[in-house]
Design a protein around this motif. Sequence first.
Motif, PDB file in Angstrom:
ATOM      1  N   PHE A 120       0.839  -1.190   0.000  1.00 20.85           N
ATOM      2  CA  PHE A 120       0.000   0.000   0.000  1.00 20.85           C
ATOM      3  C   PHE A 120       0.880   1.248   0.000  1.00 20.85           C
ATOM      4  O   PHE A 120       1.826   1.329   0.793  1.00 20.85           O
ATOM      5  CB  PHE A 120      -0.899   0.028   1.240  1.00 20.85           C
ATOM      6  CG  PHE A 120      -2.145  -0.773   1.098  1.00 20.85           C
ATOM      7  CD1 PHE A 120      -3.308  -0.183   0.613  1.00 20.85           C
ATOM      8  CD2 PHE A 120      -2.172  -2.113   1.430  1.00 20.85           C
ATOM      9  CE1 PHE A 120      -4.461  -0.923   0.480  1.00 20.85           C
ATOM     10  CE2 PHE A 120      -3.315  -2.859   1.297  1.00 20.85           C
ATOM     11  CZ  PHE A 120      -4.468  -2.255   0.815  1.00 20.85           C
TER      12      PHE A 120
ATOM     13  N   ARG B 114      -3.780  -1.878  -7.300  1.00 21.83           N
ATOM     14  CA  ARG B 114      -4.965  -2.089  -6.479  1.00 21.83           C
ATOM     15  C   ARG B 114      -5.276  -3.584  -6.352  1.00 21.83           C
ATOM     16  O   ARG B 114      -5.669  -4.062  -5.284  1.00 21.83           O
ATOM     17  CB  ARG B 114      -6.156  -1.346  -7.073  1.00 21.83           C
ATOM     18  CG  ARG B 114      -7.384  -1.333  -6.154  1.00 21.83           C
ATOM     19  CD  ARG B 114      -8.438  -0.351  -6.616  1.00 21.83           C
ATOM     20  NE  ARG B 114      -9.026  -0.701  -7.886  1.00 21.83           N
ATOM     21  CZ  ARG B 114      -8.869  -0.004  -9.008  1.00 21.83           C
ATOM     22  NH1 ARG B 114      -8.141   1.090  -9.016  1.00 21.83           N
ATOM     23  NH2 ARG B 114      -9.445  -0.394 -10.128  1.00 21.83           N
TER      24      ARG B 114
ATOM     25  N   CYS C 112      -2.941  -5.046  -3.840  1.00 20.67           N
ATOM     26  CA  CYS C 112      -3.342  -4.609  -2.498  1.00 20.67           C
ATOM     27  C   CYS C 112      -4.536  -5.427  -2.002  1.00 20.67           C
ATOM     28  O   CYS C 112      -4.589  -5.830  -0.835  1.00 20.67           O
ATOM     29  CB  CYS C 112      -3.691  -3.122  -2.505  1.00 20.67           C
ATOM     30  SG  CYS C 112      -2.267  -2.019  -2.645  1.00 20.67           S
TER      31      CYS C 112
END
Length: 230
Positions: free
Chosen positions: A1, A34, A37
């Motif tokens: 992140f 993303r 993550c």
Amino acid sequence: FPPEIAYYSVLVQNETAIEINFKQGYAEMPDLQRGLCEAALIHTFTGFSEISRVYLYEEGMPLSSLDRHLAFERRAGDAYLSFADSTERMITETEVLYFFDKQKGKLTAVRQNVSRPVYESRGKALLLALQRDPTEEGLNSLLGSNVTINDVRIRSRVCYVDFDQDFVKFYAEMGANKFFLIYSLVNSLTSLDKVEYVQFLINGENPEKYNETLALKMLFRKNLVYVESL
């Protein structure tokens, strides 16, 4: 992140699910980042007893529902998700796409299976499919394959579509077919759940900056005037 990604809350929804509400910025991460993550989230939280699902929100708006067993087909005890797994996993969904019928001079709705990697947004996969001609004879794509799709994100029932500057030239050269192009995109995107409006952007900015695309600064809703009646 990335360190700038912040969140409001992490809540236990019930005995098997957790909700994470991010602050603005999470959905703007590149698709691959993303996706990785989200892989990290589902593997981390399913390390807790009985937790099998993670619901993600941004500013209170639902983003993704991550299921440990369905999304990655791994046992809850697995420690890692490999890079290859995260990039090669494919999802296939049936979408409603609007292509141009040159003979009739109208758009036609086509139900088509669209496959995408797990890390790619559904909206972006839909637009990439619209850049390719369908298998149905006589129908054509109106969105040029040379136009780069920077990002597609959904927030508060608005789908924001961010093209690169090549779209400005492409749109200007469409001539009388400009509105068929726009409603090919708008009608297709508003077929997605939770999408009521479409807002076009050029490199993250409102199109009113460019004279050729001044008409695109408004929010667009589905319009069937340009569609062939069934």
